[in-house]
Design an enzyme around this catalytic site. Structure first.
Site, PDB file in Angstrom:
ATOM      1  N   HIS A   1       0.816  -1.210   0.000  1.00 18.14           N
ATOM      2  CA  HIS A   1       0.000   0.000   0.000  1.00 18.14           C
ATOM      3  C   HIS A   1       0.853   1.265   0.000  1.00 18.14           C
ATOM      4  O   HIS A   1       2.035   1.232   0.309  1.00 18.14           O
ATOM      5  CB  HIS A   1      -0.981   0.025   1.174  1.00 18.14           C
ATOM      6  CG  HIS A   1      -0.353   0.109   2.530  1.00 18.14           C
ATOM      7  ND1 HIS A   1      -0.081  -1.006   3.304  1.00 18.14           N
ATOM      8  CD2 HIS A   1       0.066   1.175   3.264  1.00 18.14           C
ATOM      9  CE1 HIS A   1       0.464  -0.623   4.452  1.00 18.14           C
ATOM     10  NE2 HIS A   1       0.576   0.703   4.449  1.00 18.14           N
TER      11      HIS A   1
ATOM     12  N   HIS B   1       3.947   7.297   3.296  1.00 19.58           N
ATOM     13  CA  HIS B   1       4.901   6.191   3.229  1.00 19.58           C
ATOM     14  C   HIS B   1       4.528   5.184   2.148  1.00 19.58           C
ATOM     15  O   HIS B   1       3.413   5.198   1.640  1.00 19.58           O
ATOM     16  CB  HIS B   1       5.011   5.485   4.590  1.00 19.58           C
ATOM     17  CG  HIS B   1       3.769   4.751   5.002  1.00 19.58           C
ATOM     18  ND1 HIS B   1       2.742   5.349   5.699  1.00 19.58           N
ATOM     19  CD2 HIS B   1       3.381   3.458   4.809  1.00 19.58           C
ATOM     20  CE1 HIS B   1       1.787   4.459   5.928  1.00 19.58           C
ATOM     21  NE2 HIS B   1       2.144   3.307   5.393  1.00 19.58           N
TER      22      HIS B   1
ATOM     23  N   GLU C   1       7.621   1.401   5.126  1.00 19.09           N
ATOM     24  CA  GLU C   1       7.066   0.415   6.053  1.00 19.09           C
ATOM     25  C   GLU C   1       7.347  -0.960   5.472  1.00 19.09           C
ATOM     26  O   GLU C   1       7.162  -1.194   4.267  1.00 19.09           O
ATOM     27  CB  GLU C   1       5.559   0.620   6.207  1.00 19.09           C
ATOM     28  CG  GLU C   1       4.903  -0.373   7.154  1.00 19.09           C
ATOM     29  CD  GLU C   1       3.403  -0.138   7.308  1.00 19.09           C
ATOM     30  OE1 GLU C   1       2.809  -0.767   8.206  1.00 19.09           O
ATOM     31  OE2 GLU C   1       2.813   0.654   6.537  1.00 19.09           O
TER      32      GLU C   1
END
Length: 150
Positions: free
Chosen positions: A17, A92, A141
């Site tokens: 994502h 992110h 992440e």
């Protein structure tokens, strides 16, 4: 340039994502529905251990998700981001790995700065973040892939 040791190499996994900070999840959901035609958006839920309200915009064909992040309070890391970027924006990128502990060890061996402990993320799997200064300017992440995903 120093060559990476084999035990320090972390293989790039699928992009899970793109995290997008927003001052209002409700307004962002309306934007994604109206401007982008998104029809598959999860219900927002609180993730107090990370200080955010979160929901996911699912892209067609089971592709990458857009993670919408709204701060729960002023102590949230997202509140700090929004103080610098009041309209919100890309926060992110999140990549999947098969083994979070091995990935963390690999990045640490490379000298990458891991931000905080490994914890459970919005998908219910372990995650950690890497400092943007060590990742080409992008907060990154790393997430253990959910079982049966992809």
């Amino acid at each position: 340039m120093e060559e990476a040791r084999d035990d320090a190499v972390v293989s790039l996994g699928p992009l899970n994502h793109v995290g997008v900070a927003t001052p209002s999840i409700a307004a962002s959901i309306a934007f994604w529905r109206e401007a982008m035609g998104a029809s598959d958006i999860t219900e927002p839920f609180d993730l107090p251990e990370q200080g955010v309200k979160v929901c996911f915009v699912n892209t067609p064909n089971g592709g990458t998700q857009i993670e919408l992040l709204e701060p729960l309070d002023e102590a949230s890391p997202i509140a700090g981001f929004l103080a610098k970027n009041p309209m919100g924006g890309q926060h992110h990128l999140c990549f999947e790995v098969p083994d979070i502990a091995a990935a963390r060890a690999g990045f640490e061996t490379q000298g990458k700065r891991v931000l905080g402990p490994t914890r459970i993320g919005a998908h219910g799997t372990p995650v950690f973040f890497l400092h943007p200064k060590d990742m080409g300017g992008v907060l990154t992440e790393i997430m253990e892939a959910p079982r049966g995903h992809r």
